[in-house]
Scaffold this motif. Structure first.
Motif, PDB file in Angstrom:
ATOM      1  N   ARG A 212      13.087 -13.880  -0.929  1.00  0.00           N
ATOM      2  CA  ARG A 212      12.116 -12.820  -0.657  1.00  0.00           C
ATOM      3  C   ARG A 212      12.736 -11.640   0.083  1.00  0.00           C
ATOM      4  NH1 ARG A 212       7.208 -14.669  -2.046  1.00  0.00           N
ATOM      5  NH2 ARG A 212       6.898 -16.929  -2.159  1.00  0.00           N
TER       6      ARG A 212
ATOM      7  N   VAL B 175      12.229  -0.622   0.557  1.00  0.00           N
ATOM      8  CA  VAL B 175      10.795  -0.931   0.425  1.00  0.00           C
ATOM      9  C   VAL B 175      10.423  -1.135  -1.041  1.00  0.00           C
ATOM     10  CG1 VAL B 175       8.460  -0.014   0.737  1.00  0.00           C
ATOM     11  CG2 VAL B 175      10.165   0.263   2.547  1.00  0.00           C
ATOM     12  N   GLN B 176      10.873  -0.194  -1.901  1.00  0.00           N
ATOM     13  CA  GLN B 176      10.509  -0.301  -3.322  1.00  0.00           C
ATOM     14  C   GLN B 176      11.028  -1.581  -3.957  1.00  0.00           C
ATOM     15  OE1 GLN B 176      11.833   1.159  -7.666  1.00  0.00           O
ATOM     16  NE2 GLN B 176      12.469   2.452  -5.952  1.00  0.00           N
TER      17      GLN B 176
ATOM     18  N   SER C 119       9.742  -4.870  -2.256  1.00  0.00           N
ATOM     19  CA  SER C 119       8.363  -5.177  -2.660  1.00  0.00           C
ATOM     20  C   SER C 119       8.311  -5.548  -4.141  1.00  0.00           C
ATOM     21  CB  SER C 119       7.438  -3.991  -2.363  1.00  0.00           C
ATOM     22  OG  SER C 119       7.814  -2.837  -3.082  1.00  0.00           O
TER      23      SER C 119
ATOM     24  N   ASN D  11       9.117  -9.130  -4.458  1.00  0.00           N
ATOM     25  CA  ASN D  11       8.041  -9.995  -3.985  1.00  0.00           C
ATOM     26  C   ASN D  11       6.807  -9.941  -4.869  1.00  0.00           C
ATOM     27  OD1 ASN D  11       8.603 -11.356  -1.164  1.00  0.00           O
ATOM     28  ND2 ASN D  11       9.692  -9.410  -1.177  1.00  0.00           N
ATOM     29  N   TYR D  12       6.527  -8.790  -5.482  1.00  0.00           N
ATOM     30  CA  TYR D  12       5.426  -8.742  -6.456  1.00  0.00           C
ATOM     31  C   TYR D  12       5.757  -9.585  -7.683  1.00  0.00           C
ATOM     32  CZ  TYR D  12       3.152  -4.988  -3.803  1.00  0.00           C
ATOM     33  OH  TYR D  12       2.522  -4.258  -2.820  1.00  0.00           O
TER      34      TYR D  12
ATOM     35  N   ALA E  93       5.017  -1.836  -6.600  1.00  0.00           N
ATOM     36  CA  ALA E  93       6.142  -1.331  -5.799  1.00  0.00           C
ATOM     37  C   ALA E  93       6.056   0.179  -5.634  1.00  0.00           C
ATOM     38  CB  ALA E  93       7.459  -1.729  -6.467  1.00  0.00           C
TER      39      ALA E  93
ATOM     40  N   THR F  10       3.434   1.000  -3.082  1.00  0.00           N
ATOM     41  CA  THR F  10       3.881   0.581  -1.754  1.00  0.00           C
ATOM     42  C   THR F  10       4.878   1.583  -1.169  1.00  0.00           C
ATOM     43  OG1 THR F  10       3.569  -1.759  -2.328  1.00  0.00           O
ATOM     44  CG2 THR F  10       4.984  -1.266  -0.434  1.00  0.00           C
TER      45      THR F  10
END
Length: 295
Positions: free
Chosen positions: A7, A80-81, A84, A87-88, A113, A116
């Motif tokens: 993750r 972040v992109q 995420s 994780n998505y 993403a 987010t």
């Protein structure tokens, strides 16, 4: 099943991807932004004229104007992109990282993403573009640097001034559905091909590079008109006279359909090497962080 290491790997690898984007793509980005915003006013005859004029009048370093914000911002944005996104994907896989997702599910993960990262991208991009659009030097500059832009936005639009362009950024980042959906399409297609001499499928790193570049070209072709409108909205004189939803009609009324494609050529050219390199670095680093392969 997915572990904490799985993750977190996407976030760490995203830092490397963001730094790669800055190194490869920022000069192209400066030309694109200037063509988008100034091209319709007769300042430049096209991308090459913009490039030549910028270097001639301001020096080659001007191609990296506003780069201090992306140096940190793109690394944070890609962390972040892409973190995420990973994780998505795991969420849609039900925590089983070996479960294969459909093209549509990869697109959904990309959409999540995109939305987010918009929270991080909006302040980074508005500061970067304000600095890129400064042609004057010395005392004639409107902004002395990123902090000065931030102070101006907060004074003008309150504490949320750094997110002045958030609705526009959300609209543009929605096209990440097509970026990551098409990346899966291209990746699976490339794996069906065979190398000329060996007859074997192409190496996975080559697949990552080529699919990343082709997906980026697809993304920019589809979202470019929205990107133009977003950038016009975020860089117009303060306080913003034209709302984002009305900027589409304004561009069409003043410049016609061609106004939605100002600066498309440098953007399209930039998108392949910049994103192919960034996605290659991200995928390779993710595999290392997860203990799946060596560099």
């Amino acid at each position: 099943m997915a572990t904490t290491r799985d993750r977190m790997a996407g976030f760490g690898a995203g830092l490397a991807s963001g730094a790669t984007k800055l190194l490869v793509g920022h000069p192209f980005d400066t030309v694109k932004i200037r063509c988008q915003i100034e091209g319709g006013h007769g300042r430049f005859r096209g991308p090459l004229d913009c490039l030549a004029s910028t270097v001639r009048n301001e020096g080659a370093r001007a191609l990296y104007k506003g780069a201090s914000i992306p140096l940190v911002g793109w690394a944070a944005m890609d962390a972040v992109q892409l973190g995420s996104l990973s994780n998505y994907r795991l969420l849609l896989q039900g925590g089983n990282k070996n479960h294969e997702l459909s093209h549509f599910q990869h697109g959904l993960a990309g959409l999540g993403a995109g939305w987010t990262v918009a929270m991080v991208a909006s302040p980074v991009e508005i500061i970067k573009m304000r600095l890129q659009m400064q042609y004057a030097g010395g005392a004639a500059r409107q902004y002395r640097g990123p902090a000065d832009v931030a102070r101006h936005l907060i004074r003008t639009y309150s504490a949320f001034g750094l997110w002045h362009g958030l609705p526009a950024t959300l609209a543009q980042r929605s096209f990440f559905f097509f970026l990551w959906g098409s990346y899966d399409v291209y990746s699976k297609w490339l794996r069906t091909l065979h190398m000329p001499r060996s007859g074997r499928p192409p190496p996975e790193k080559l697949v990552n590079f080529m699919a990343g570049g082709m997906a980026a070209n697809t993304f920019w072709t589809l979202c470019y008109p929205v990107d133009v409108v977003k950038n016009r909205y975020m860089t117009q004189p303060d306080p913003s006279a034209i709302p984002f939803r009305r900027m589409f009609a304004h561009v069409f009324r003043t410049e016609g359909l061609s106004g939605f494609f100002r600066g498309f050529v440098p953007s399209f050219i930039r998108s392949f090497p910049t994103n192919a390199s960034a996605i290659f670095v991200w995928e390779s680093t993710v595999r290392v962080l997860r203990g799946e392969s060596r560099v």
